[in-house]
Scaffold this motif. Structure first.
Motif, PDB file in Angstrom:
ATOM      1  N   PRO B  43       0.826  -1.207   0.000  1.00  0.00           N
ATOM      2  CA  PRO B  43       0.000   0.000   0.000  1.00  0.00           C
ATOM      3  C   PRO B  43       0.863   1.261   0.000  1.00  0.00           C
ATOM      4  N   GLU B  45       0.314   4.036   1.321  1.00  0.00           N
ATOM      5  CA  GLU B  45       0.380   4.713   2.626  1.00  0.00           C
ATOM      6  C   GLU B  45       1.487   4.100   3.497  1.00  0.00           C
ATOM      7  N   ASN B  46       1.786   2.816   3.318  1.00  0.00           N
ATOM      8  CA  ASN B  46       2.879   2.215   4.079  1.00  0.00           C
ATOM      9  C   ASN B  46       4.234   2.683   3.556  1.00  0.00           C
ATOM     10  N   PHE B 147      -5.207   1.841  -2.073  1.00  0.00           N
ATOM     11  CA  PHE B 147      -4.857   0.932  -0.968  1.00  0.00           C
ATOM     12  C   PHE B 147      -6.042   0.607  -0.072  1.00  0.00           C
TER      13      PHE B 147
END
Lengths: 426, 157
Positions: B43, B45-46, B147
């Motif tokens: 993802p 965001e990770n 995501f």
């Protein structure tokens, strides 16, 4: 905390049975049921999980999240306290904090720059005294009357919960002894957040709460997990609820059955005769890390959280509702600060088993969507059938092929919604 | 390889990749990877927070084969067709004999009722190696902008 439950006229539900072994399908789809759930449950006398303290280590740290469908900010103030408030400007209702996370001394709405402190108190309004002596706010406008709506915050073992109601009992009491103990067990030392997974499912949120409490489906729908002994009906384990039947813990111990017993049972029941073999089975290895020998623990905390231990994958799942037909799952996967690099690698490898692409969890997304789709057009008399493990009294069980905690969920839910039938099982 | 040939070869690799996935020829799709290949769907965001959790992660080709075996034999998922659109391919040779290949992707999913939806967009950040006459993937990294995964993710991106 200004708003208590507004006038909500009770919804009429014709329950065919008093033991919640029949659930009318329309309860997943009705817009008025959904509206009242937001008021009576998510904004009612419940504690909702919002974050881990490990995600807010420093003064000023904040995260934006949701309780039900209401946007919420959870933050650590410069004084070190936790604070939570509705993420909606008191002026015109805009989202105040748009970033998912960050560190800030104040939260300012972009629209008219109303500015709030870390605890949501209104600290400034541009042109409050007018421009060149003209205009401005009236003389009776007081900053302290127009802060962001503040929520009560409490944490247990580093898990943070909020409630909208000043009438909600203290968090420990709300969770009850079994669940405070379970949180202390899994959050037993400093955590390290490893990352996030998210999944949006086109179904009603209650289908997921049922799914988490349904120990019957685990080894049937998720063939991968029964094949590799992550969860099998033949293992020792059970189902435990709190007295209010809202929360649920299902657990199992790997290694308490044997492959022959498992294969014979599943073949006899014409379930599956798995030929699945892994070339590299390192991922499915269970490294024992709890003294009680429990290797699988799925803990549902009403109304919006699941805490999972699946072998060495540890995580929280926060549920956010987006109308009667959609919800998001927000998975926070973690380990411990003192994990060895090998253990961290193992936990990251086991992330393959959970989340939207999880080898033992992806099926839930499909199961919920096909249930939601097919029940939409059903008449009000159409119901699901929940009798595995027996109908009648709702009680904790020392076996795992049953619908008991699903019926327990409905008994707790119906009471909160004000439509439990008289004489219902509890 | 001169830059024009390199670009052409990398573009063909991406086209093969998309075609085999969309045709559900997953066993042949595996042949596009070297034996020591890693595969990772992560993802965005990770990535931005420096967090390591993936949606799918295979540390070697055996694990990637296991993913496909599980998909074929054990997993249940939404029945669908995939359609990959890959564009903006870039290829850059490094001194170590590795070719860095990147591209944007979009995957449309169509259910068996004939309804299509945008399922996933993101970016490929890959490494490839010349093996014999072919360019093969030794590292596939899919960075997912979408995501919040709709429904579930079963077939590889």
């Amino acid at each position: 905390m200004k708003q208590e439950m507004s006038d909500l006229s009770a919804i009429r539900v014709d329950w065919p049975r008093l033991d919640y072994s029949r659930i009318p399908f329309w309860l997943y789809h009705d817009p008025e049921v959904y509206r009242q759930e937001q008021e009576r449950i998510f904004k009612g006398k419940c504690w909702s999980y919002v974050a881990l303290e490990a995600e807010l280590p420093n003064p000023g740290d904040f995260r934006t999240t949701y309780v039900g469908e209401t946007p919420v900010i959870v933050a650590r103030t410069d004084g070190g306290d936790l604070a939570a408030m509705v993420n909606r400007c008191a002026h015109r209702g805009a989202i105040v904090r748009r970033e998912p996370r960050g560190n800030a001394r104040e939260h300012t709405c972009i629209y008219h720059r109303w500015c709030y402190g870390q605890d949501g108190s209104l600290t400034g309004v541009p042109f409050r005294r007018g421009v060149k002596g003209k205009g401005g706010m009236g003389p009776d406008f007081r900053l302290e009357d127009h802060g962001l709506q503040k929520l009560r915050v409490a944490s247990h073992s580093g898990a943070i919960f909020v409630t909208f109601s000043h009438q909600t009992e203290p968090l420990e009491q709300y969770l009850g002894p079994v669940f405070t103990k379970h949180l202390s067990r899994i959050f037993n030392r400093p955590l390290r957040v490893l990352g996030y997974q998210r999944q949006r499912i086109a179904g009603n949120w209650k289908l997921y709460l049922e799914n988490q409490r349904d120990t019957y489906h685990g080894s049937l729908l998720h063939e991968f997990q029964s094949t590799f002994g992550t969860s099998r009906a033949t293992q020792s384990g059970g189902v435990t609820m709190d007295d209010s039947r809202r929360h649920n813990l299902s657990y199992a111990r790997a290694g308490t059955d044997n492959d022959q017993e498992f294969k014979a049972l599943y073949k006899e029941n014409k379930v599956h005769e798995s030929k699945l073999r892994l070339e590299d089975p390192s991922m499915v290895r269970n490294i024992r890390e709890f003294d009680d020998g429990i290797s699988l623990a799925i803990c549902g905390l009403f109304p919006n959280a699941t805490i999972h231990q699946i072998s060495n994958s540890l995580g929280t799942r926060q549920l956010r509702t987006f109308g009667p037909d959609e919800f998001e799952l927000y998975w926070t996967l973690f380990g411990y600060e003192d994990d060895s690099p090998e253990m961290t690698q193992h936990r990251l490898s086991q992330a393959n088993m959970v989340g939207p692409a999880g080898l033992i969890s992806m099926e839930d997304g499909e199961a919920i969507e096909i249930t939601h789709r097919a029940t939409k057009s059903e008449p009000r008399t159409a119901c699901s059938v929940l009798e595995m493990g027996g109908a009648g009294p709702i009680m904790n069980l020392e076996h795992r092929v049953n619908d008991i905690a699903v019926r327990g969920f409905w008994s707790g839910y119906a009471r909160m919604m004000g439509f439990a039938p008289e004489g219902a099982e509890q | 390889m001169n830059p024009a040939d390199l670009f052409q070869t990398a573009t063909e690799l991406m086209a093969d990749y998309a075609e085999l996935l969309d045709a559900d020829r997953l066993e042949e799709w595996l042949d596009l990877f070297t034996e020591d290949a890693t595969y990772d769907v992560v993802p965005r965001e990770n990535v931005e927070q420096g967090l390591a959790v993936s949606l799918m992660v295979c540390a070697n080709k055996a694990q990637l084969r296991d993913r496909i075996t599980a998909l074929r034999q054990a997993n249940e998922y939404n029945l669908h067709y995939d359609c990959h659109l890959v564009s903006g391919v870039r290829a850059r040779a490094t001194d170590e004999g590795i070719v860095q290949v990147s591209a944007n992707y979009a995957v449309f999913q169509t259910n068996l009722e004939g309804q299509s939806r945008l399922f996933s967009v993101g970016r490929y950040q890959d490494c490839a190696r010349v093996v014999g006459s072919r360019l093969l993937l030794c590292k596939k990294r899919v960075i997912v902008d979408t995501f919040s995964v709709p429904t579930l993710l079963a077939t590889p991106l």
